[in-house]
Design an enzyme around this catalytic site. Sequence first.
Site, PDB file in Angstrom:
ATOM      1  N   ASP A 148       0.730  -1.598  -0.238  1.00  0.00           N
ATOM      2  CA  ASP A 148       0.071  -0.412   0.532  1.00  0.00           C
ATOM      3  C   ASP A 148       0.625   1.565   0.021  1.00  0.00           C
ATOM      4  O   ASP A 148       2.468   1.018   0.963  1.00  0.00           O
ATOM      5  CB  ASP A 148      -0.883   0.041   0.787  1.00  0.00           C
ATOM      6  CG  ASP A 148      -2.066  -0.306   1.145  1.00  0.00           C
ATOM      7  OD1 ASP A 148      -2.269  -1.827   0.259  1.00  0.00           O
ATOM      8  OD2 ASP A 148      -2.264  -1.576   2.371  1.00  0.00           O
ATOM      9  N   LEU A 149       0.298   2.743  -0.379  1.00  0.00           N
ATOM     10  CA  LEU A 149       1.005   3.393  -0.121  1.00  0.00           C
ATOM     11  C   LEU A 149       1.412   3.975   1.203  1.00  0.00           C
ATOM     12  O   LEU A 149       2.637   4.562   1.132  1.00  0.00           O
ATOM     13  CB  LEU A 149      -0.144   4.701  -0.730  1.00  0.00           C
ATOM     14  CG  LEU A 149       0.421   6.651  -0.678  1.00  0.00           C
ATOM     15  CD1 LEU A 149       1.368   6.320  -1.565  1.00  0.00           C
ATOM     16  CD2 LEU A 149      -0.511   7.540  -0.981  1.00  0.00           C
TER      17      LEU A 149
END
Length: 303
Positions: A148-149
């Site tokens: 994920d970011l």
Amino acid sequence: MTAPLAHQRFRFVALPEDQGKRLDQVLAARVPDLSRRKARVLVDLGGVFVDGARVKVAGRAVRAGQTIIAHLGGALERATKEVGASARARDEAQLPPFRVVFQDDDIAVIDKPAGLVTAPTPESDRGNLADLLRRALGGELFVVHRLDLETSGLVVFARTAEANRILSERIREHAVERTYLAVLAGTVDWEERTIDEPIAGRRAVSHASVLERLAPGATLTRFRLETGRTHQIRIHARHVGHPVLGDRKYGKPSPIDPPRLSLHATRLGFVHPRSGEPVAFDSPLPEDLATWLDALRARGPSC
């Protein structure tokens, strides 16, 4: 922390009156709250698809009957509100640096910082780790799995089609060791736990173990993934009543919130696709989370 702009997808069919108009002009007219300037930025980011193909020319003439999809979200919010090569260079200059942990002719193992997207998304095809790494290393590059970011830690890319095939197959067979460190909200009352809870109708299994109970009401936990569903640890942590601290999607704000999502991919192990030998890589908690944990420890142990 300010929540990022939620991803929004707008789909429409160009009308007869849109015939011959510029793409940015049509977008500004048809997408709510999207100005002409923002439409140009969105196109430049790669967030617009026409008849299924990503289009990056704002002045492209639209034809009646074409299906246009616009993806708005965090990428647009983070981008410099300009277009062109200079704007892209400024955006990239603001990205956090990544570290190459290992590379050979077949694979590249990267320590990804929080705040850097692993690969292109519908919102954007620029400013992502895969693109930056491809330009740095040259040659082919394949995305095997993603973080994920806001998640930091280890991720592997394949540098040949054959390595990608082998590693992707091992991911599907759950034959890759992936271990994460997460700080959960509250004081966990178990030492080890297997969380077997489907995600989006698919089997999802995480193995969690407590490493340290911290004050006030936070628990440092190790998660080992048996499967690898999107947001698996974050969803499973919420399922057991202890969401990951700093998780703005699945958790709640806390007075002891970390500087960002407290989730880090700390260990990655697999059989090398060419040599057949087992390899493993480790990454300690990055400085932002380590400093925050030390501050929690200074308050004394959690009850």
